[in-house]
Design a protein around this motif. Structure first.
Motif, PDB file in Angstrom:
ATOM      1  N   TYR A  53      -5.821 -21.896  20.165  1.00 48.68           N
ATOM      2  CA  TYR A  53      -5.199 -23.206  20.007  1.00 48.68           C
ATOM      3  C   TYR A  53      -4.618 -23.693  21.329  1.00 48.68           C
ATOM      4  N   CYS A  54      -4.765 -24.963  21.574  1.00 48.27           N
ATOM      5  CA  CYS A  54      -4.347 -25.574  22.838  1.00 48.27           C
ATOM      6  C   CYS A  54      -2.825 -25.507  23.023  1.00 48.27           C
ATOM      7  N   PRO A  55      -2.370 -25.258  24.207  1.00 48.11           N
ATOM      8  CA  PRO A  55      -0.918 -25.209  24.440  1.00 48.11           C
ATOM      9  C   PRO A  55      -0.265 -26.598  24.494  1.00 48.11           C
ATOM     10  N   VAL A  56      -1.041 -27.648  24.658  1.00 44.65           N
ATOM     11  CA  VAL A  56      -0.457 -28.993  24.735  1.00 44.65           C
ATOM     12  C   VAL A  56      -0.201 -29.526  23.324  1.00 44.65           C
ATOM     13  N   GLN A  57      -1.216 -29.500  22.513  1.00 43.67           N
ATOM     14  CA  GLN A  57      -1.085 -29.892  21.108  1.00 43.67           C
ATOM     15  C   GLN A  57      -1.868 -28.862  20.299  1.00 43.67           C
ATOM     16  N   ALA A  58      -1.357 -28.531  19.137  1.00 40.10           N
ATOM     17  CA  ALA A  58      -1.991 -27.471  18.366  1.00 40.10           C
ATOM     18  C   ALA A  58      -3.321 -27.939  17.781  1.00 40.10           C
ATOM     19  N   HIS A  59      -4.342 -27.732  18.567  1.00 45.60           N
ATOM     20  CA  HIS A  59      -5.692 -28.041  18.061  1.00 45.60           C
ATOM     21  C   HIS A  59      -6.650 -26.994  18.620  1.00 45.60           C
ATOM     22  N   ALA A  60      -7.733 -26.817  17.952  1.00 47.72           N
ATOM     23  CA  ALA A  60      -8.716 -25.825  18.403  1.00 47.72           C
ATOM     24  C   ALA A  60      -9.645 -26.434  19.462  1.00 47.72           C
ATOM     25  N   ASN A  61     -10.541 -25.611  19.972  1.00 45.01           N
ATOM     26  CA  ASN A  61     -11.529 -26.055  20.972  1.00 45.01           C
ATOM     27  C   ASN A  61     -10.899 -26.715  22.199  1.00 45.01           C
ATOM     28  N   CYS A  62      -9.977 -26.003  22.733  1.00 47.01           N
ATOM     29  CA  CYS A  62      -9.303 -26.479  23.937  1.00 47.01           C
ATOM     30  C   CYS A  62     -10.304 -26.607  25.076  1.00 47.01           C
ATOM     31  N   GLU A  63     -10.216 -27.710  25.793  1.00 43.18           N
ATOM     32  CA  GLU A  63     -11.143 -27.886  26.915  1.00 43.18           C
ATOM     33  C   GLU A  63     -10.386 -27.971  28.232  1.00 43.18           C
TER      34      GLU A  63
ATOM     35  N   GLU B  27      -8.419 -30.728  29.501  1.00 42.04           N
ATOM     36  CA  GLU B  27      -9.140 -32.005  29.388  1.00 42.04           C
ATOM     37  C   GLU B  27      -9.542 -32.304  27.943  1.00 42.04           C
ATOM     38  N   CYS B  28      -8.693 -31.880  27.016  1.00 42.65           N
ATOM     39  CA  CYS B  28      -9.007 -32.137  25.616  1.00 42.65           C
ATOM     40  C   CYS B  28      -8.907 -33.641  25.349  1.00 42.65           C
ATOM     41  N   TYR B  29      -9.863 -34.198  24.607  1.00 38.62           N
ATOM     42  CA  TYR B  29      -9.839 -35.634  24.326  1.00 38.62           C
ATOM     43  C   TYR B  29      -8.648 -35.990  23.435  1.00 38.62           C
ATOM     44  N   GLN B  30      -8.141 -34.969  22.671  1.00 33.89           N
ATOM     45  CA  GLN B  30      -7.037 -35.216  21.730  1.00 33.89           C
ATOM     46  C   GLN B  30      -5.773 -35.729  22.417  1.00 33.89           C
ATOM     47  N   HIS B  31      -5.598 -35.338  23.654  1.00 36.36           N
ATOM     48  CA  HIS B  31      -4.344 -35.770  24.325  1.00 36.36           C
ATOM     49  C   HIS B  31      -4.628 -36.183  25.765  1.00 36.36           C
ATOM     50  N   LYS B  32      -5.702 -36.928  25.879  1.00 35.14           N
ATOM     51  CA  LYS B  32      -6.161 -37.346  27.197  1.00 35.14           C
ATOM     52  C   LYS B  32      -5.112 -38.202  27.912  1.00 35.14           C
TER      53      LYS B  32
END
Ligand SMILES: [Zn+2]
Ligand SMILES: [Zn+2]
Ligand SMILES: [Zn+2]
Ligand SMILES: [Zn+2]
Length: 249
Positions: A87-97, A59-64
């Protein structure tokens, strides 16, 4: 060639058992045996591409709003985050939710499946391309068909493919025997015992029959003799009577 096959078989066996034990995602080939691909597609773990076990929804806002699966198996996601510095498996960003998704988990837990051990066995047999032979020698089959959530109880308690310690283990045997094979062996022993008893009964009856036959013959002989004796007794008397009659006339 054979050795290679054996290795592949071992790998498959290891993989499936391992997956199940580690609570990794569910083998997709196994799931689609009883479920339409269309139904199964939205349940695929984005990391391992199998069916998500302990499904989590990212549920990361980066790729909602991206049009891509955002579902992962609990075990897969944990492993991924651990080995990728979070790092998130959907897009490489930290703080995966992410969060647990109850409806999704229910949907997966209610999927109809066959016994995983039966599936595994069929894979092995078809890998050997000796399906007919395998069937001919009467391999044990598990006909379980139920929901994923019922599978564990089945595997632990009632699956005939459950490998158990051999009865002779206390005497040093190291083999593992199938639950059903044991039952089968017991049944076979019992059947053999019954066959022997039946054979013995048949022989008993046969000898009794012979005795009766002999006795019958003796009776007939005796009757014949009695008849003869009767005739011998009466014959002179009747002759005498006849003569008397003739004299009187
Ligand atoms: Zn997975
Ligand atoms: Zn993300
Ligand atoms: Zn089973
Ligand atoms: Zn044994």
């Amino acid at each position: 060639m054979n050795k290679e096959m054996d290795n592949i078989n071992e790998e498959i066996k290891h993989e499936i058992t391992f997956h199940l034990l580690e609570e990794s995602c569910f083998n997709k080939e196994w799931i689609v045996r009883f479920n339409k691909q269309k139904r199964v597609n939205p349940l695929i773990c984005l990391i391992c591409k199998q069916i998500a076990n302990d499904a989590l929804k990212l549920e990361c806002y980066q790729h909602k709003h991206i049009n891509k699966s955002q579902i992962a198996g609990g075990h897969c996601l944990n492993q991924f985050l651990k080995s990728n510095n979070g790092y998130c498996p959907v897009q490489a960003h930290a703080n995966c939710e992410y969060s647990e998704n109850e409806p999704l988990r229910n949907q997966i837990n209610n999927l109809t499946v066959m016994c995983i051990r039966q599936f595994e066995q069929e894979l092995r047999v078809s890998n050997k391309t000796e399906k007919e032979e395998g069937e001919a020698i009467g391999v044990i089959k598990c006909d379980f068909k139920g929901k994923i959530k019922e599978l564990k109880t089945h595997l632990d308690n009632e699956c005939p493919l459950k490998v158990m310690d051999c009865w002779f283990k206390p005497f040093g045997c190291n083999c593992t025997c199938h639950k059903k094979e044991k039952k089968k062996k017991k049944k076979k022993d019992e059947t053999n015992q019954l066959k022997l008893e039946n054979e013995k009964l048949k022989k008993d009856i046969q000898s009794k029959d012979n005795e009766i036959h002999k006795l019958n013959n003796q009776i007939i002989e005796l009757l014949y003799l009695a008849n003869r004796m009767q005739q011998n007794y009466w014959k002179p008397k009747i002759l005498q009577l006849d003569q008397n009659c003739e004299k009187a006339a």
